[in-house]
Design an enzyme around this catalytic site. Structure first.
Site, PDB file in Angstrom:
ATOM      1  N   HIS A  11       0.829  -1.204   0.000  1.00 63.09           N
ATOM      2  CA  HIS A  11       0.000   0.000   0.000  1.00 63.09           C
ATOM      3  C   HIS A  11       0.870   1.263   0.000  1.00 63.09           C
ATOM      4  O   HIS A  11       1.700   1.446   0.896  1.00 63.09           O
ATOM      5  CB  HIS A  11      -0.897  -0.022   1.246  1.00 63.09           C
ATOM      6  CG  HIS A  11      -1.896   1.088   1.289  1.00 63.09           C
ATOM      7  ND1 HIS A  11      -2.014   1.939   2.348  1.00 63.09           N
ATOM      8  CD2 HIS A  11      -2.831   1.471   0.383  1.00 63.09           C
ATOM      9  CE1 HIS A  11      -2.994   2.797   2.109  1.00 63.09           C
ATOM     10  NE2 HIS A  11      -3.504   2.532   0.921  1.00 63.09           N
ATOM     11  N   HIS A  53      -0.839  11.419  -1.869  1.00 64.35           N
ATOM     12  CA  HIS A  53      -2.136  10.997  -1.345  1.00 64.35           C
ATOM     13  C   HIS A  53      -3.030  12.166  -0.956  1.00 64.35           C
ATOM     14  O   HIS A  53      -4.227  12.159  -1.207  1.00 64.35           O
ATOM     15  CB  HIS A  53      -1.948  10.086  -0.129  1.00 64.35           C
ATOM     16  CG  HIS A  53      -3.237   9.618   0.465  1.00 64.35           C
ATOM     17  ND1 HIS A  53      -3.940  10.347   1.404  1.00 64.35           N
ATOM     18  CD2 HIS A  53      -3.984   8.520   0.225  1.00 64.35           C
ATOM     19  CE1 HIS A  53      -5.056   9.700   1.718  1.00 64.35           C
ATOM     20  NE2 HIS A  53      -5.106   8.586   1.019  1.00 64.35           N
TER      21      HIS A  53
HETATM   22  O1  G3P Z   1      -6.559   1.907  -3.245  1.00 62.56           O
HETATM   23  C1  G3P Z   1      -6.738   1.439  -1.951  1.00 62.56           C
HETATM   24  C2  G3P Z   1      -6.549   2.514  -0.920  1.00 62.56           C
HETATM   25  O2  G3P Z   1      -5.305   3.125  -1.129  1.00 62.56           O
HETATM   26  C3  G3P Z   1      -7.634   3.547  -0.918  1.00 62.56           C
HETATM   27  O3  G3P Z   1      -7.547   4.458   0.122  1.00 62.56           O
HETATM   28  O4  G3P Z   1      -7.004   6.662   1.066  1.00 62.56           O
HETATM   29  O5  G3P Z   1      -5.329   4.846   1.167  1.00 62.56           O
HETATM   30  O6  G3P Z   1      -5.849   5.942  -1.001  1.00 62.56           O
HETATM   31  P1  G3P Z   1      -6.380   5.527   0.337  1.00 62.56           P
HETATM   32 MG    MG Z   2      -4.626   4.725  -2.300  1.00 65.07          MG
END
Ligand code: G3P
Ligand code: MG
Length: 238
Positions: A11, A53
């Protein structure tokens, strides 16, 4: 359209170990054995897709203020590493093009998550389309977004690239949305998913991906429900 997605996706690279959405984070995920990474893509003021992000630079760089107000040249002057740890001082904000070149070099697939700002969904979809079409990458790409307007544009302009509808909670009309935009998967927050929903989505033939899962016990229980893939900040842990 078929795509093989591994059980674990790093992630924002490997956000538990390195500053999220940087090339260092992508390298770290690969080093830990992740076969895919996810990263977030926003648009600079001069419409270059970059990895970030947040709507503002405050949390993950040494600058302040809205991300979309900075040109690529402004962004390239920033330090996106030292907020995480001094050992990452000088780590740059990467462009999508640089991130795709790196994943290609490392031989790892990626989930490109497109994050528009209000009013720029057409611009970001078009800029991302151009970069992906122009990249000579041979690794798998899954493109996702919380924005239905972005998915709609990508469905039209980037039809060859597999797409995922990204949601916080699963909407009642998930099936018709996945059909409409020819999505291969539904990506949801694991906190709101029920076993019954997981069963229904799997029975309908879609891949089911859950974010962000950092505890091995949660991962085991989700896999037990039939979830295909989890996103984790600690891809080696789960
Ligand atoms: O794509 C999965 C996840 O990354 C979505 O949430 O806020 O971490 O981008 P976020
Ligand atoms: Mg994400």
């Amino acid at each position: 359209m078929t795509i093989t997605i591994p059980k674990v996706i790093g992630h924002r690279g490997a956000a538990g170990y390195a500053p999220e959405n940087t090339l260092a984070s992508i390298r770290k995920a690969a080093e830990l054995g992740a076969r895919w990474v996810e990263f977030d893509v926003m648009l600079s003021q001069d419409e270059v897709p970059i990895l970030m992000h947040d709507d503002t630079l405050n949390r993950t760089t040494n600058d302040q203020g809205p991300t979309f107000k900075k040109t690529l040249s402004d962004l390239k002057k920033l330090d996106a590493g030292s907020w995480f740890d001094e050992s990452f001082v000088g780590e740059a904000v990467p462009t999508l093009k640089e991130a795709l070149a790196l994943t290609d070099l490392l031989g790892i697939g990626c989930n490109v998550e497109v994050k528009p700002m209000p009013g720029n969904h057409a611009q970001i979809a078009s800029a991302v389309t151009e970069v992906i079409k122009g990249s000579k990458t041979s690794v798998a790409i899954l493109i996702s977004s919380f924005s239905e307007a972005v998915i709609e544009s990508l469905y039209r302009d980037l039809s060859e690239t597999p797409k995922a509808l990204l949601v916080e909670k699963i909407p009642d009309d998930w099936r018709s949305k996945l059909q409409k935009w020819d999505c291969v998967s539904l990506n949801c927050n694991h906190k709101h998913l029920t076993q019954e929903q997981a069963n229904t989505i799997k029975r309908a033939g879609y891949q089911l991906l859950c974010y962000t899962v950092n505890e091995p016990e949660s991962a085991a229980s989700l896999f037990g429900w039939g979830v295909d893939t989890i996103f984790s900040d600690y891809p080696d842990r789960v």
